[in-house]
Design an enzyme around this catalytic site. Structure first.
Site, PDB file in Angstrom:
ATOM      1  N   LYS A 193      76.178  57.979  76.259  1.00  0.00           N
ATOM      2  CA  LYS A 193      75.623  58.692  75.109  1.00  0.00           C
ATOM      3  C   LYS A 193      76.644  59.699  74.577  1.00  0.00           C
ATOM      4  O   LYS A 193      76.910  59.770  73.395  1.00  0.00           O
ATOM      5  CB  LYS A 193      74.320  59.396  75.520  1.00  0.00           C
ATOM      6  CG  LYS A 193      73.670  60.149  74.397  1.00  0.00           C
ATOM      7  CD  LYS A 193      72.332  60.739  74.791  1.00  0.00           C
ATOM      8  CE  LYS A 193      71.829  61.615  73.642  1.00  0.00           C
ATOM      9  NZ  LYS A 193      70.576  62.274  73.933  1.00  0.00           N
ATOM     10  N   GLU A 199      82.822  59.785  85.128  1.00  0.00           N
ATOM     11  CA  GLU A 199      82.750  58.528  85.885  1.00  0.00           C
ATOM     12  C   GLU A 199      82.951  57.330  84.953  1.00  0.00           C
ATOM     13  O   GLU A 199      83.753  56.426  85.223  1.00  0.00           O
ATOM     14  CB  GLU A 199      81.391  58.376  86.585  1.00  0.00           C
ATOM     15  CG  GLU A 199      81.117  59.380  87.681  1.00  0.00           C
ATOM     16  CD  GLU A 199      80.395  60.625  87.183  1.00  0.00           C
ATOM     17  OE1 GLU A 199      80.545  60.975  85.982  1.00  0.00           O
ATOM     18  OE2 GLU A 199      79.695  61.255  88.001  1.00  0.00           O
ATOM     19  N   GLY A 252      69.069  60.032  77.541  1.00  0.00           N
ATOM     20  CA  GLY A 252      69.777  59.050  78.362  1.00  0.00           C
ATOM     21  C   GLY A 252      68.843  58.167  79.176  1.00  0.00           C
ATOM     22  O   GLY A 252      68.945  56.941  79.168  1.00  0.00           O
ATOM     23  N   ARG A 253      67.883  58.791  79.874  1.00  0.00           N
ATOM     24  CA  ARG A 253      66.994  58.002  80.747  1.00  0.00           C
ATOM     25  C   ARG A 253      65.912  57.270  79.958  1.00  0.00           C
ATOM     26  O   ARG A 253      65.064  56.605  80.558  1.00  0.00           O
ATOM     27  CB  ARG A 253      66.403  58.898  81.838  1.00  0.00           C
ATOM     28  CG  ARG A 253      65.666  60.108  81.323  1.00  0.00           C
ATOM     29  CD  ARG A 253      65.427  61.143  82.424  1.00  0.00           C
ATOM     30  NE  ARG A 253      64.916  62.402  81.906  1.00  0.00           N
ATOM     31  CZ  ARG A 253      65.667  63.376  81.422  1.00  0.00           C
ATOM     32  NH1 ARG A 253      66.975  63.233  81.364  1.00  0.00           N
ATOM     33  NH2 ARG A 253      65.130  64.498  80.982  1.00  0.00           N
ATOM     34  N   GLU A 338      64.500  63.438  87.010  1.00  0.00           N
ATOM     35  CA  GLU A 338      65.345  64.143  86.035  1.00  0.00           C
ATOM     36  C   GLU A 338      64.483  64.724  84.912  1.00  0.00           C
ATOM     37  O   GLU A 338      64.827  65.735  84.318  1.00  0.00           O
ATOM     38  CB  GLU A 338      66.422  63.203  85.463  1.00  0.00           C
ATOM     39  CG  GLU A 338      67.565  63.954  84.796  1.00  0.00           C
ATOM     40  CD  GLU A 338      68.787  63.083  84.503  1.00  0.00           C
ATOM     41  OE1 GLU A 338      69.740  63.098  85.293  1.00  0.00           O
ATOM     42  OE2 GLU A 338      68.781  62.380  83.478  1.00  0.00           O
ATOM     43  N   HIS A 369      58.500  46.633 107.144  1.00  0.00           N
ATOM     44  CA  HIS A 369      59.119  46.560 108.470  1.00  0.00           C
ATOM     45  C   HIS A 369      60.089  47.716 108.685  1.00  0.00           C
ATOM     46  O   HIS A 369      60.922  47.666 109.581  1.00  0.00           O
ATOM     47  CB  HIS A 369      59.842  45.212 108.620  1.00  0.00           C
ATOM     48  CG  HIS A 369      58.888  44.067 108.438  1.00  0.00           C
ATOM     49  ND1 HIS A 369      58.145  43.552 109.471  1.00  0.00           N
ATOM     50  CD2 HIS A 369      58.515  43.382 107.330  1.00  0.00           C
ATOM     51  CE1 HIS A 369      57.369  42.576 109.011  1.00  0.00           C
ATOM     52  NE2 HIS A 369      57.577  42.459 107.707  1.00  0.00           N
ATOM     53  N   LYS A 479      78.649  69.398  87.988  1.00  0.00           N
ATOM     54  CA  LYS A 479      79.721  68.773  87.176  1.00  0.00           C
ATOM     55  C   LYS A 479      80.796  69.803  86.848  1.00  0.00           C
ATOM     56  O   LYS A 479      81.994  69.520  86.902  1.00  0.00           O
ATOM     57  CB  LYS A 479      79.153  68.248  85.846  1.00  0.00           C
ATOM     58  CG  LYS A 479      78.288  67.021  85.935  1.00  0.00           C
ATOM     59  CD  LYS A 479      77.959  66.554  84.503  1.00  0.00           C
ATOM     60  CE  LYS A 479      76.725  65.703  84.456  1.00  0.00           C
ATOM     61  NZ  LYS A 479      76.275  65.385  83.106  1.00  0.00           N
TER      62      LYS A 479
HETATM   63  O1  F6P Z   1      74.260  63.694  84.588  1.00  0.00           O
HETATM   64  C1  F6P Z   1      73.053  63.324  84.000  1.00  0.00           C
HETATM   65  C2  F6P Z   1      73.228  62.538  82.738  1.00  0.00           C
HETATM   66  O2  F6P Z   1      73.454  63.377  81.674  1.00  0.00           O
HETATM   67  C3  F6P Z   1      72.013  61.657  82.511  1.00  0.00           C
HETATM   68  O3  F6P Z   1      70.969  62.314  81.931  1.00  0.00           O
HETATM   69  C4  F6P Z   1      72.591  60.555  81.694  1.00  0.00           C
HETATM   70  O4  F6P Z   1      71.765  59.433  81.680  1.00  0.00           O
HETATM   71  C5  F6P Z   1      73.904  60.333  82.419  1.00  0.00           C
HETATM   72  O5  F6P Z   1      74.317  61.625  82.803  1.00  0.00           O
HETATM   73  C6  F6P Z   1      74.965  59.640  81.649  1.00  0.00           C
HETATM   74  O6  F6P Z   1      75.325  60.334  80.492  1.00  0.00           O
HETATM   75  P1  F6P Z   1      76.139  59.622  79.324  1.00  0.00           P
HETATM   76  O7  F6P Z   1      75.308  58.498  78.818  1.00  0.00           O
HETATM   77  O8  F6P Z   1      76.372  60.676  78.285  1.00  0.00           O
HETATM   78  O9  F6P Z   1      77.429  59.128  79.907  1.00  0.00           O
END
Ligand code: F6P
Length: 506
Positions: A193, A199, A252-253, A338, A369, A479
């Protein structure tokens, strides 16, 4: 100040499940509902059975009063009207608009974006980017969990493209995807987003490098960017024609329905992706137009609140008795924790009770199990959701599915009934709650409705607690500290310093 309705709720008797069933011959009809996805005779349905929870008429009446006191109708109307329901970030929450339900402008914008996305998906399927057999999708959190779940649920057989969702910064994750793909026929989707997440951007750079090292002359020409920050994607090197934008107001979620769903559409084809959106839209309409406990996400939230706030449950478990839905607990963890793992209310004042429980779970029958011992005899009361489908996802001997479903239903029955024994180690206390969500089949439409149900359940819980489910500031501090470490020069507590030194980072 705690709402007065909670005091009334606390004073109510807490009958056992056995007593609730004995006292009300119509309990099943009242608490188990078949949700039809369409009007046609052959359209699918989902059964939502909340009868094995401790909700009764008295609790429901008070929870309905609580919903009134918390202005559930007003906040729901604001959500669908595209008002600012996320005040800390000054944003609306436009996920339902992606499904065609909501405020006109957001719906029109989402439709325009989908139109473009459909055109690109179909062009790629027709060969516009050459022979595409593999797609590496890099993203994390909401930009990865939804696509991974949807593809695992819906595209096991006959996927149009072989998709690998990679989220972790740990290079081992990306290496596994490289090993399964031929660089000649691999494209890359960069899903973020913000288009700044460390990452995702690091994984994207490494994937570009891998393509280059393996003879692809123009690796950026293989990239599609899925983002609410198109200018950043352009700066990074993606051609404008291959940027699929979505609105800043899609959290995002909550973004699987937007261009973040690109790999899902690539694997399934556009018509199935459209069915997935339509299934969610059916749940949106139900949630928007139904009042009181007949509203399925709200009913589920009543039970969630009952266990968290009246029975002190700190966790809630979800077991998918369907291999295709094995990633659902992971997805729901982000969605619920979240969204509602907060300590302040909408006005910034401290919350007046526990908020989101810890969502956890797994897949049945495996989990039986491994962890069910605690559910049956442990000292924690854990409300459980069982999720299953009547039609299996395979062609093997029907015994597989019969035994799977028998076990699923047996667990709910056993948790409730318990079993007396003179030997305390062999006694089951029973009276342990569960809800069952039974899909006619796992199809794009039922799956869309299932996910939308959980989004609205999460929102309904937030409204009952007076909190904002659409921000996530709690993820920022860690972060920031990681960035300071990466930059160097900052000092930390002795434990952290020692760990950094051992790893050769400082
Ligand atoms: O660290 C949390 C977060 O902001 C989530 O809410 C989001 O889904 C994820 O990181 C990834 O963010 P982006 O889509 O901006 O890379």
């Amino acid at each position: 100040m705690r709402n007065a309705v909670w005091e009334k709720l606390e004073r109510l008797e807490k009958p056992t499940l056995a007593r609730l069933f004995a006292a009300d011959p119509d309990r099943l009809a009242a608490f188990a509902t078949r949700f039809e996805l369409g009007e046609e005779e052959n359209s699918s349905a989902i059964r939502f059975d909340w009868s094995k929870t401790h909700l009764d008429a008295a609790h429901v009446a008070l929870f309905e009063e609580l919903a009134g006191a918390m202005d559930f109708s007003g906040r729901r109307a604001a959500l669908f009207a595209g008002e600012i329901v996320n005040p800390t970030e000054g944003r609306a929450a436009a996920h339902t608009a992606q499904r065609g339900i909501g405020e006109d402008e957001s719906v029109a914008l989402a439709a325009e974006y989908h139109h473009r996305m459909a055109a690109i998906v179909e062009a790629i399927h027709r060969g516009a980017m050459g022979d595409v057999k593999h797609l590496i999708h890099v993203g994390i959190g909401g930009s990865a969990l939804g696509p991974a779940l949807a593809i695992d649920a819906l595209a096991r057989d006959g996927a149009m493209v072989d998709v690998h969702v990679v989220s972790n910064i740990d290079g081992s994750a990306l290496e596994r995807a490289f090993a399964a793909c031929d660089p000649e026929t691999t494209m890359l989707a960069v899903a973020s987003k913000t288009f700044t997440t460390i990452e995702t951007m690091t994984n994207a750079e490494s994937a570009i490098e891998w393509l280059r090292e393996n003879g692809v002359d123009d690796p950026y020409g293989r990239v599609v960017a899925l983002t609410a920050s198109p200018e950043k994607a352009m700066e990074w090197g993606v051609d404008e024609t291959r940027i699929l934008p979505f609105s800043e107001s899609v959290g995002g979620r909550y973004s699987l329905w937007s261009s973040i769903g690109f790999p899902v559409a690539m694997a399934l084809g556009w018509p199935d992706f459209a069915e997935f959106l339509a299934g969610a839209a059916a749940m949106d309409v139900h949630f928007r137009d139904t009042d009181g406990m007949a509203n399925l996400p709200l009913r589920a939230a009543f039970a969630d609140q009952y266990y968290t706030r009246l029975r002190g449950c700190q966790t809630r478990a979800v077991f998918a008795y369907d291999e295709r839905l094995a990633l659902l607990p992971d997805y729901l963890q982000q969605l619920e924790m979240e969204s509602n793992g907060k300590s302040v209310k909408l006005d910034g004042s401290p919350v007046d009770g526990p908020t989101a429980p810890i969502t956890w779970g797994g897949v049945g029958t495996d989990a039986q199990h491994a962890v069910f011992q605690l559910l049956h005899q442990g000292t924690n009361l854990v409300p459980v959701d069982f999720i299953a489908a009547i039609v299996p996802g395979h062609d093997l001997d029907p015994a597989h599915h019969r035994i799977l479903l028998s076990n699923c239903f047996a667990q709910g029955a056993a948790l409730m009934a318990g079993k007396a024994s003179e030997d305390p180690a062999r006694a089951y206390p029973g009276d342990r709650p569960s809800a069952t969500i039974l899909l006619d089949e796992v199809s794009p439409a039922t799956f869309g409705a299932l996910i939308a149900f959980h989004e609205h359940r999460t929102f309904a819980n937030a409204v009952l607690m007076g909190i904002n489910p659409f921000d996530q500031f709690g993820v920022e501090l860690g972060k920031e500290i990681a960035k300071q470490i990466e930059k160097g020069g900052a000092s930390f507590d002795p434990s952290t310093e020692a760990l950094l030194a051992l790893a050769g980072i400082s």
